[in-house]
Design a protein around this motif. Sequence first.
Motif, mmCIF file in Angstrom:
data_model
loop_
_atom_site.group_PDB
_atom_site.id
_atom_site.type_symbol
_atom_site.label_atom_id
_atom_site.label_comp_id
_atom_site.label_asym_id
_atom_site.label_seq_id
_atom_site.Cartn_x
_atom_site.Cartn_y
_atom_site.Cartn_z
ATOM 1 N N GLY A 26 0.803 -1.215 0.000
ATOM 2 C CA GLY A 26 0.000 0.000 0.000
ATOM 3 C C GLY A 26 0.832 1.259 0.000
ATOM 4 N N GLN A 64 -5.656 7.114 -1.515
ATOM 5 C CA GLN A 64 -5.857 6.885 -0.091
ATOM 6 C C GLN A 64 -6.389 8.110 0.636
ATOM 7 O OE1 GLN A 64 -1.800 5.721 0.690
ATOM 8 N NE2 GLN A 64 -1.426 7.560 1.888
ATOM 9 N N LEU A 106 -9.129 1.284 -10.950
ATOM 10 C CA LEU A 106 -7.828 0.966 -10.369
ATOM 11 C C LEU A 106 -7.087 -0.053 -11.223
ATOM 12 C CD1 LEU A 106 -8.915 0.669 -6.660
ATOM 13 C CD2 LEU A 106 -8.229 2.685 -7.940
ATOM 14 N N PHE A 144 -3.789 2.344 5.404
ATOM 15 C CA PHE A 144 -4.130 2.004 4.029
ATOM 16 C C PHE A 144 -3.421 0.725 3.597
ATOM 17 C CE2 PHE A 144 -3.535 2.628 -0.625
ATOM 18 C CZ PHE A 144 -4.870 2.729 -0.993
ATOM 19 N N ALA A 171 -10.020 -0.834 -0.860
ATOM 20 C CA ALA A 171 -8.591 -0.606 -0.987
ATOM 21 C C ALA A 171 -7.924 -0.288 0.339
ATOM 22 C CB ALA A 171 -8.330 0.525 -1.991
ATOM 23 N N GLU A 189 1.535 2.758 -3.739
ATOM 24 C CA GLU A 189 0.416 2.939 -4.656
ATOM 25 C C GLU A 189 0.675 4.136 -5.575
ATOM 26 O OE1 GLU A 189 -2.557 1.044 -5.042
ATOM 27 O OE2 GLU A 189 -1.120 -0.239 -4.039
ATOM 28 N N GLY A 226 -3.899 -0.704 0.319
ATOM 29 C CA GLY A 226 -3.673 -0.766 -1.118
ATOM 30 C C GLY A 226 -4.372 -1.927 -1.786
#
Length: 371
Positions: free
Chosen positions: A208, A236, A219, A348, A326, A211, A350
Motif C-alpha cells: 500500500g 488513499q 484501479l 491504508f 482498498a 500505490e 492498497g
Amino acid sequence: MSGAATAAFEPLRAEFAALLDADPGHAAQLAVHFHGRQVVDLWGGPDIEGDSLTGVFSSTKGIAFLVAALLVRRGQLDVRREVRSYWPEFAAGGKGGISVHDLLAHRAGAIGTKDGFTPEELADDAALADRLAGHRPYWHPGRAHGYHSLTVGALTGEIVRRVSGRSLRELYDEEIRGPLGIDFHLGLPEAEEPRVRGILPAPPGEPGAAEPAEAPDSLGGIAANRHHRGAPTVLQELPNSRLFRAGGQSSAGGVASARGLSRLYAAAVRGVEGAKPLLDESTVRLCGLPYSVGHDLVLDMHRAYGLGFMVGFPHLPAGTFGHDGAGGSVAFASPSTGLAFGYTRRVFAGGSAPEADRLAAVAHACALRAG
C-alpha cells in the motif's frame, strides 16, 4: 483490545488479539453476526473505538448492490433487461445492448472517460452518471469484464433512480440504514464527523505504500484513464476529504464501523433483531452466483463477481458474497452458515488486507463448530 466475543467465537477473539499484539500501530475493528445476532464486537489500536467511523473505499459498493437486489426481490428491476429500457440515454456510444446484470457485474466497459473526472465529479454520483452515459465503452460490452472501481456505484444508482423514483442514498437511508440502525453511511452528516478517524498512509516498504500517486478512474491499467482533469487525486486520501464523505459516492465514498458492515449483511440474509431479511432466498442465491469470472481487464488478475458483489472468497463456502475495499476493509455474508462479517482498519492497505482473510477463515471455522 476492547470489546467482547461469545464463547463459540473465542478463537476469533484470540486471533484478533494476536494481530494487534504483533503490530502496536495497527488500529482495526472486527464485528461478526451469526444467524442475525451479533457475536463479535472487537476493536483495538491507536485512536480507535468501537463506534469510530472510517472510509471503507470499495466496501461501499455493497450498499449499491444490495439496494439493486432489493428492487430485484420486489420485481421492480429485471437484471436480464437492457439498461436502456430503464435509462435510455445510456444507450449512446454503442452501449445499447448492455444488460443490467452486465453493468452490475463489471462487463459494461464504462470504467471512466477519456478526460477523467474532477474531484468534485468524483464526489457526485449524478455527475458521474451523466458523464458516463454518453461515453463509448472501453471494450465490447458483455465479452469481458473489468473492475469499474469508481463508476459502478453511480451507474447502479442511476438505474435505481429511474426504477424507484428515489436516489440510491434516499432509498438506502429510508428503508435500510435508518430503520435497521446500520452504522454505515452514504453522505455522512456533519454531526457524525467527530467519530471519523482518517485513513493513515502505509509505512514505507509495506503493502500500500507504493500505490500510484494519482487515482485512475478505475484501479488498473487502462492507459487513457490514468489522469484526472484538475489536481491529482491521491487514492488513499479520498475518504479523508469532507467533500467525498459528504457526497455519498456509492462506489467508494462510504463511511462505516465494522459493526455497520456486519449488520448490513446480516440484515440482508438473516434479518436483525426480529426484522425480516431484506432479501428472499432466490435473490440471495442470485447475489452469490458467479456471473463474471476470469481475467479482469482492469485489475489484470482473476476476479469473480455475482450480482455486482465479489464472490469466490478464499476459505469461504460457495454462495458467499460481499466486497472489500482498498483501505483493507472487507464485509460479506455467508448464507449457508449464517455468518456476516465486517472488518475495518485505519492504515491504508492498497487492496485486500491479508489479515482479513485469516480472520474470515477463523470466523468461518467458528461458525461451522457452532452450527
